[in-house]
Design a protein around this motif. Structure first.
Motif, PDB file in Angstrom:
ATOM      1  N   TYR A 115       0.871  -1.181   0.000  1.00 51.57           N
ATOM      2  CA  TYR A 115       0.000   0.000   0.000  1.00 51.57           C
ATOM      3  C   TYR A 115       0.908   1.231   0.000  1.00 51.57           C
ATOM      4  O   TYR A 115       2.080   1.135  -0.390  1.00 51.57           O
ATOM      5  CB  TYR A 115      -0.898  -0.132   1.254  1.00 51.57           C
ATOM      6  N   LEU A 161      -2.982   8.620  -5.654  1.00 52.45           N
ATOM      7  CA  LEU A 161      -2.388   9.190  -4.430  1.00 52.45           C
ATOM      8  C   LEU A 161      -2.140  10.673  -4.724  1.00 52.45           C
ATOM      9  O   LEU A 161      -3.035  11.351  -5.211  1.00 52.45           O
ATOM     10  CB  LEU A 161      -1.099   8.436  -4.059  1.00 52.45           C
ATOM     11  N   LYS A 164      -5.639  -1.655  -2.534  1.00 50.43           N
ATOM     12  CA  LYS A 164      -6.779  -1.402  -1.637  1.00 50.43           C
ATOM     13  C   LYS A 164      -7.465  -2.722  -1.289  1.00 50.43           C
ATOM     14  O   LYS A 164      -7.847  -2.963  -0.148  1.00 50.43           O
ATOM     15  CB  LYS A 164      -7.784  -0.448  -2.294  1.00 50.43           C
ATOM     16  N   GLU A 200     -11.813   4.831  -6.616  1.00 51.52           N
ATOM     17  CA  GLU A 200     -10.520   5.240  -6.068  1.00 51.52           C
ATOM     18  C   GLU A 200      -9.766   6.132  -7.041  1.00 51.52           C
ATOM     19  O   GLU A 200      -9.683   5.828  -8.238  1.00 51.52           O
ATOM     20  CB  GLU A 200      -9.686   3.983  -5.775  1.00 51.52           C
ATOM     21  N   ASP A 201      -9.221   7.205  -6.508  1.00 51.74           N
ATOM     22  CA  ASP A 201      -8.240   8.038  -7.214  1.00 51.74           C
ATOM     23  C   ASP A 201      -8.697   8.523  -8.597  1.00 51.74           C
ATOM     24  O   ASP A 201      -7.916   8.548  -9.563  1.00 51.74           O
ATOM     25  CB  ASP A 201      -6.882   7.307  -7.285  1.00 51.74           C
ATOM     26  N   ASP A 253     -13.792   6.624  -1.990  1.00 50.02           N
ATOM     27  CA  ASP A 253     -12.867   6.459  -0.864  1.00 50.02           C
ATOM     28  C   ASP A 253     -12.126   7.757  -0.538  1.00 50.02           C
ATOM     29  O   ASP A 253     -11.960   8.107   0.635  1.00 50.02           O
ATOM     30  CB  ASP A 253     -11.870   5.351  -1.237  1.00 50.02           C
ATOM     31  N   ASP A 254     -11.657   8.470  -1.566  1.00 51.88           N
ATOM     32  CA  ASP A 254     -10.839   9.670  -1.313  1.00 51.88           C
ATOM     33  C   ASP A 254     -11.650  10.789  -0.684  1.00 51.88           C
ATOM     34  O   ASP A 254     -11.133  11.564   0.116  1.00 51.88           O
ATOM     35  CB  ASP A 254     -10.205  10.148  -2.623  1.00 51.88           C
ATOM     36  N   ASN A 260       0.004  11.587   0.419  1.00 49.92           N
ATOM     37  CA  ASN A 260       0.754  10.368   0.139  1.00 49.92           C
ATOM     38  C   ASN A 260       1.339  10.472  -1.268  1.00 49.92           C
ATOM     39  O   ASN A 260       0.798  11.217  -2.083  1.00 49.92           O
ATOM     40  CB  ASN A 260      -0.186   9.145   0.179  1.00 49.92           C
ATOM     41  N   ASN A 320      -5.283   7.619   7.570  1.00 47.69           N
ATOM     42  CA  ASN A 320      -5.395   7.067   6.223  1.00 47.69           C
ATOM     43  C   ASN A 320      -6.726   6.328   6.136  1.00 47.69           C
ATOM     44  O   ASN A 320      -7.112   5.617   7.077  1.00 47.69           O
ATOM     45  CB  ASN A 320      -4.226   6.108   5.961  1.00 47.69           C
ATOM     46  N   ASN A 321      -7.381   6.501   4.980  1.00 44.87           N
ATOM     47  CA  ASN A 321      -8.694   5.869   4.825  1.00 44.87           C
ATOM     48  C   ASN A 321      -8.644   4.334   4.976  1.00 44.87           C
ATOM     49  O   ASN A 321      -9.682   3.691   5.064  1.00 44.87           O
ATOM     50  CB  ASN A 321      -9.367   6.303   3.523  1.00 44.87           C
TER      51      ASN A 321
HETATM   52  C1  LIG Z   1      -4.920   6.922   0.786  1.00 42.06           C
HETATM   53  C2  LIG Z   1      -5.497   7.359  -0.467  1.00 42.06           C
HETATM   54  O1  LIG Z   1      -6.585   6.946  -0.829  1.00 42.06           O
HETATM   55  C3  LIG Z   1      -4.793   8.328  -1.277  1.00 42.06           C
HETATM   56  O2  LIG Z   1      -3.743   8.826  -0.872  1.00 42.06           O
HETATM   57  O3  LIG Z   1      -5.279   8.624  -2.385  1.00 42.06           O
END
Ligand SMILES: CC(=O)C(=O)O
Ligand SMILES: NC(=O)C1=CN([C@@H]2O[C@H](COP(=O)(O)OP(=O)(O)OC[C@H]3O[C@@H](n4cnc5c(N)ncnc54)[C@H](O)[C@@H]3O)[C@@H](O)[C@H]2O)C=CC1
Ligand SMILES: [Mg+2]
Length: 566
Positions: A105, A162, A178, A249-250, A272-273, A423, A467-468
């Protein structure tokens, strides 16, 4: 998969034999296949003679892991192991979670994503292309899974991986990472999940100019075609797997918000973000606020990086302030948000994205504030004027919390709450050691990536990881167990409260968030509270009498099951 089934006795039953068995990571036990299984599955002569236990295999695999020269090689090693023997991979990951989480991760997953096309060995997950929208159907069909087989799909379009930006097809690794956390933390069955990359092209010139890049070699497609692609993905995924939770995600922040708006109150899905990050930060802030002795509604919050994560965090803190008695307008007023344009004020009303608008400051308020040569109100000026009590970093700008700015903040507040959340590690807005030094040890700190403890004035301070990863595994498990129809705001609040409850505030030097060693314990607690909230909010299709038991029973454990021939 239709050639592997679970029996009522808890065995795995397969029609496969010989090398085919060894090539399926959900079935393969390597030298741990017993004599009986070797005979039954046609493995005689295909393995060395001595049978080892899972523990012995894990010991060997750990030595091999340690022998890798750097973190990226360790990531590649673990990824190979995952694709070879899933039980062994998860046994190792769960036994050595603190050590291996940063490898599968953040931060190392970021490197693996950037090197994806060069480190590529074999596919993992589903690769959907905007150039072949009709192919989505075929891709899901090719999995040979039936409707009840899949609980969870993590998808990314890789626009904002990230804090490292657009990484095209390599983004599949964030979905894989994830999902590894889902399983290691909350026992989500790894054979019931799918990582998906939504390849819409990339604007990353480095990838476009690389002949070995294995994603679509064109710029990102946006607009109507993008929406059509996303809609086709959602529709097809749910046609094949109607109960699956869809985790996003992202994505870039504009698309992320549009998708949330379209789907969040209709299907089981979350971002998630925006939402997971909002919940973990709320947990950390609630813990910090307890220590400051001032109610959340009386804090002044500067959010440096007003994107998906930053505004997601503001939204959940704002909602909590409203619960504490503020009007929505008063609560919005507690936030000063900055993006690449500096402080966001109503001067940008026509330029900012909708989700940023509630937090625009009025031109009147800032009329006497200093502007730099670009006419912007800087971060330093904002901190000087606002005298924030809470500072959140979600900008992806490593080192942006400078000594001068932090000292200015600390001059006006006894316990400054400072969370550099970006991150991977090099993008953290500040490192904890500096934050303690610059504030004479008064800062209350949590970070997005893992940091070692900091010794200051004879006390060993643990650095909570905001952190999520503390939220999504339990959130997923709780909603799967209750077969929730959607994910409500209440389920996120329940996650935040469950996490905040698990911090041992009495211990000297305790972090704002539970230690990562407790990730599994925390995730179970989050799942239980999320399940209760789903039932309370009337969105649960299943209402188990004993929620705690139902959550524990639903968890997959990395141990070998007996394998029999169908
Ligand atoms: C932890 C996370 O989801 C990010 O940094 O995008
Ligand atoms: N700890 C955690 O659980 C999470 C951390 N993050 C981190 O937060 C960071 C941002 O991620 P997202 O919100 O998804 O990206 P995003 O692209 O939606 O947001 C980044 C924001 O930072 C702003 N920004 C860029 N340069 C800036 C500058 N020089 N000064 C001020 N603002 C600037 C951008 O304008 C944008 O509003 C990343 O590093 C990511 O790893 C994101 C999600 C979860
Ligand atoms: Mg993310």
């Amino acid at each position: 998969m239709n050639n592997v089934k679970k029996t009522k006795e808890g065995y795995l039953e397969t029609t496969l034999t010989g090398k085919d068995v060894l090539s399926i990571p959900t079935l393969n036990k390597g030298v741990a296949f017993s004599e009986e299984e070797r005979q039954e599955l046609g493995l005689e002569g295909l393995l060395p003679p001595t049978v080892l236990t899972l523990e012995q295999q894990a010991e060997r695999a750990y030595k091999q892991f340690l022998a890798q020269p750097d973190r990226l090689r360790q990531n590649v090693y673990l990824s190979d192991l995952q694709n070879r023997n899933e039980v062994l991979f998860y046994k190792l990951l769960t036994d050595k979670l603190r050590e291996m989480l940063p490898v599968v991760y953040t931060p190392t997953v970021g490197e693996a994503i950037q090197e994806y096309s060069h480190e590529y060995r074999r596919p993992h997950g589903v690769y959907l292309s905007i150039d072949n929208i009709d192919g989505i159907e075929k891709a899901f069909e090719n999995l040979h899974a039936t409707a009840g087989d899949i609980d969870l799909i993590v998808a990314t379009d890789s626009e904002s991986i990230l804090g490292i930006g657009d990484w095209g097809v390599g983004g599949i690794n964030i979905a894989i990472g994830k999902l590894a956390v889902y399983t290691a933390a909350a026992g989500i069955d790894p054979s019931r999940v799918i990582p998906v990359v939504l390849d819409v092209g990339t604007n990353n010139e480095k990838l476009l100019n690389d002949p070995l890049y294995i994603g679509n070699h064109h710029k990102r497609v946006q607009g109507e075609k993008y929406e059509e692609f996303i809609d086709a993905y959602v529709k097809t995924a749910l046609k094949f797997f109607p109960k699956a939770l869809l985790h996003w995600e992202d994505l870039g922040n504009k698309n992320a918000r549009n998708i949330m708006k379209k789907y969040n109150d209709k299907i089981l899905t979350f971002n998630d973000d925006i939402q997971g990050t909002g919940a973990i930060t709320l947990a950390g802030v609630l813990a910090a606020v307890k220590k400051t002795g001032t109610k959340l509604k009386d804090h002044r919050v500067v959010i440096f990086g007003a994107g998906s994560a930053g505004i997601g965090i503001a939204d959940q803190m704002r909602d909590t302030m409203v619960l504490e008695g503020l009007s929505e307008e008063e609560a919005n007023n507690a936030f000063w948000t900055l993006d690449y344009r500096g402080l966001l004020t109503d001067q940008f009303e026509d330029e900012v994205l909708d989700f940023q608008k509630p937090y625009l400051r009025s031109s009147d308020e800032v009329s006497g504030w200093a502007r730099d040569e670009k006419g912007q109100i800087s971060f330093a000026e904002t901190v000087r004027r606002v005298k924030p009590t809470i500072l959140i970093g979600t900008s992806g700008q490593g080192g942006a919390f400078t000594e001068e700015i932090i000292k200015e903040m600390a001059a006006h507040t006894e316990r400054p709450v400072i969370m550099p959340m970006s991150n991977p590690t090099p993008l953290a807005e500040a490192v904890p050691e500096d934050l303690f030094k610059w504030t004479d040890g008064r800062a209350l700190v949590a970070t997005g990536s893992p940091f070692d403890n900091v010794e200051y004035n004879g006390i060993e301070h643990e650095i909570g990881q905001s952190n999520n990863a503390f939220v999504f595994p339990g959130l997923g498990l709780g909603s799967i167990v209750t077969e929730s129809k959607i994910i409500t705001k209440g389920m996120f609040v329940a996650s935040a409260n469950a996490i905040a409850e698990m911090v041992d505030h009495e211990k000297p030097g305790a972090g704002l968030l539970p230690s990562i060693d407790k990730l599994q314990e925390v995730s179970i607690q989050v799942a239980i509270e999320v399940a209760k909230a789903a039932i309370e909010d009337g969105v649960a299709r299943k209402t188990p009498d004993n929620i705690e038991q139902a959550v524990k029973d639903a968890m997959w454990i990395p141990e070998y099951k007996k394998i029999v021939r169908a």
